[in-house]
Design an enzyme around this catalytic site. Structure first.
Site, mmCIF file in Angstrom:
data_model
loop_
_atom_site.group_PDB
_atom_site.id
_atom_site.type_symbol
_atom_site.label_atom_id
_atom_site.label_comp_id
_atom_site.label_asym_id
_atom_site.label_seq_id
_atom_site.Cartn_x
_atom_site.Cartn_y
_atom_site.Cartn_z
ATOM 1 N N PRO A 4 80.294 86.520 74.531
ATOM 2 C CA PRO A 4 80.523 87.023 73.174
ATOM 3 C C PRO A 4 81.676 88.015 73.162
ATOM 4 C CG PRO A 4 78.519 87.967 74.116
ATOM 5 C CD PRO A 4 78.984 86.914 75.066
ATOM 6 N N LYS A 30 82.638 91.767 82.636
ATOM 7 C CA LYS A 30 82.854 93.107 83.196
ATOM 8 C C LYS A 30 81.752 94.020 82.679
ATOM 9 C CE LYS A 30 85.515 95.838 80.970
ATOM 10 N NZ LYS A 30 84.552 96.934 80.593
ATOM 11 N N GLY A 37 84.204 93.024 78.625
ATOM 12 C CA GLY A 37 85.497 92.551 79.122
ATOM 13 C C GLY A 37 86.165 91.534 78.234
ATOM 14 N N GLY A 38 85.513 90.394 78.028
ATOM 15 C CA GLY A 38 86.032 89.383 77.120
ATOM 16 C C GLY A 38 87.492 89.066 77.343
ATOM 17 N N ASP A 98 91.692 97.777 79.849
ATOM 18 C CA ASP A 98 90.681 97.227 80.743
ATOM 19 C C ASP A 98 91.219 96.138 81.669
ATOM 20 O OD1 ASP A 98 88.560 98.817 80.055
ATOM 21 O OD2 ASP A 98 87.646 97.384 78.675
#
Length: 271
Positions: A90, A11, A96-97, A122
């Site tokens: 990462p 994202k 976003g992750g 998010d």
């Protein structure tokens, strides 16, 4: 037993305007969000018990239990079984992750949309891969209908920047919202509009992680260079895929310890 597959794209906050702060401490945002064709991958195998396996280049430190948003999202779907999460992005990187991972689970397992905001601010915007304008604390999401596909280079210098620390370093909590989004006839018009917008968290993130400045400098030559989210990932907008790939190769050779990816963002669907 059938195994289904999912994808959780990176994202990108192309803009991030902080427009206020609520009494409960939550910050109000106005952000243009797009999604890239790089991201984490997930595989699902139904079963009687919940299990989460985490692999990939960024698996270290990612919990494989109920602390993980993937686990909690599966619970919100009323689903049990084995989920294999391949962490290619990462974490703590402003792209976003875990939020994108959780949204992918809700999407792939047909979970309730109402659960998204409970999982994280998010997560609602990550439920769709289309360009979107996100406002409020993340609960107000509207498709941005004329945002074009972009050729990008993403660069993360390896700094983990805790989001609360960046917001704490933000001196001015009330700032102007994004300019109204016109109908973009072409990419050039969009990039010109985008350059007039901001990421209000870029300056405070730089004060927390000075290496972000080096990442921004490494992207010089792009049509536009900016930090995504609360950092430390930065992006450059390039004229075409060939230019983006060449820039990514140059940056990766100069900084072999960084995470560097050439990618494309999803553009708005045209009728």
């Amino acid at each position: 037993m059938t195994t289904a597959e999912g994808f959780a794209p990176a994202k990108l906050n192309l803009t991030l305007h902080v427009t206020g702060q609520r009494p409960d401490g939550y910050h109000l945002l106005d952000s243009l969000v797009v999604f890239a064709d790089v991201g984490d991958r997930l595989w699902y195998r139904p079963g009687p018990e919940m299990q989460l396996e985490v692999t990939g280049p960024f698996a270290l430190g990612v919990p494989g239990d109920a602390r993980n948003l993937v686990w909690r999202a599966a619970q919100a779907c009323g689903w049990t079984g084995h989920i294999h999460l391949e962490k290619n992005l990462p974490h703590g990187a402003g792209i976003g992750g875990g939020s994108s991972d959780a949204a992918a689970v809700l999407r792939d397992l047909a979970g309730p949309v109402s659960a998204a905001l409970d999982l994280g601010a998010d997560v609602p915007v990550c439920l769709s891969g289309a360009p979107q304008r996100m406002q409020g604390i993340g609960e107000i999401v509207n498709v941005a209908p004329t945002v074009p596909r972009l050729d990008l280079v993403l660069v993360n210098p390896g700094d983990h920047v805790p989001t609360p620390r960046v917001f704490t370093a933000l001196a001015q909590k009330v700032n102007a919202q994004m300019d109204d989004m016109p109908v973009f006839e072409d990419r050039a018009g969009f990039v010109e509009w985008l350059a007039a917008q901001r990421n209000d968290l870029q300056a405070p993130a730089l004060s927390c992680a000075p290496q972000i400045a080096t990442a921004l400098q490494a992207l010089e030559g792009a049509d536009l260079v900016r930090m995504s989210g609360s950092g430390a990932t930065c992006f450059g907008v390039f004229p075409d895929r060939q230019a983006a790939q060449a820039a990514a190769m140059r940056i990766a050779q100069a900084h072999p310890q960084w995470w560097v990816r050439a990618c494309q963002s999803a553009g708005a669907a045209r009728g």
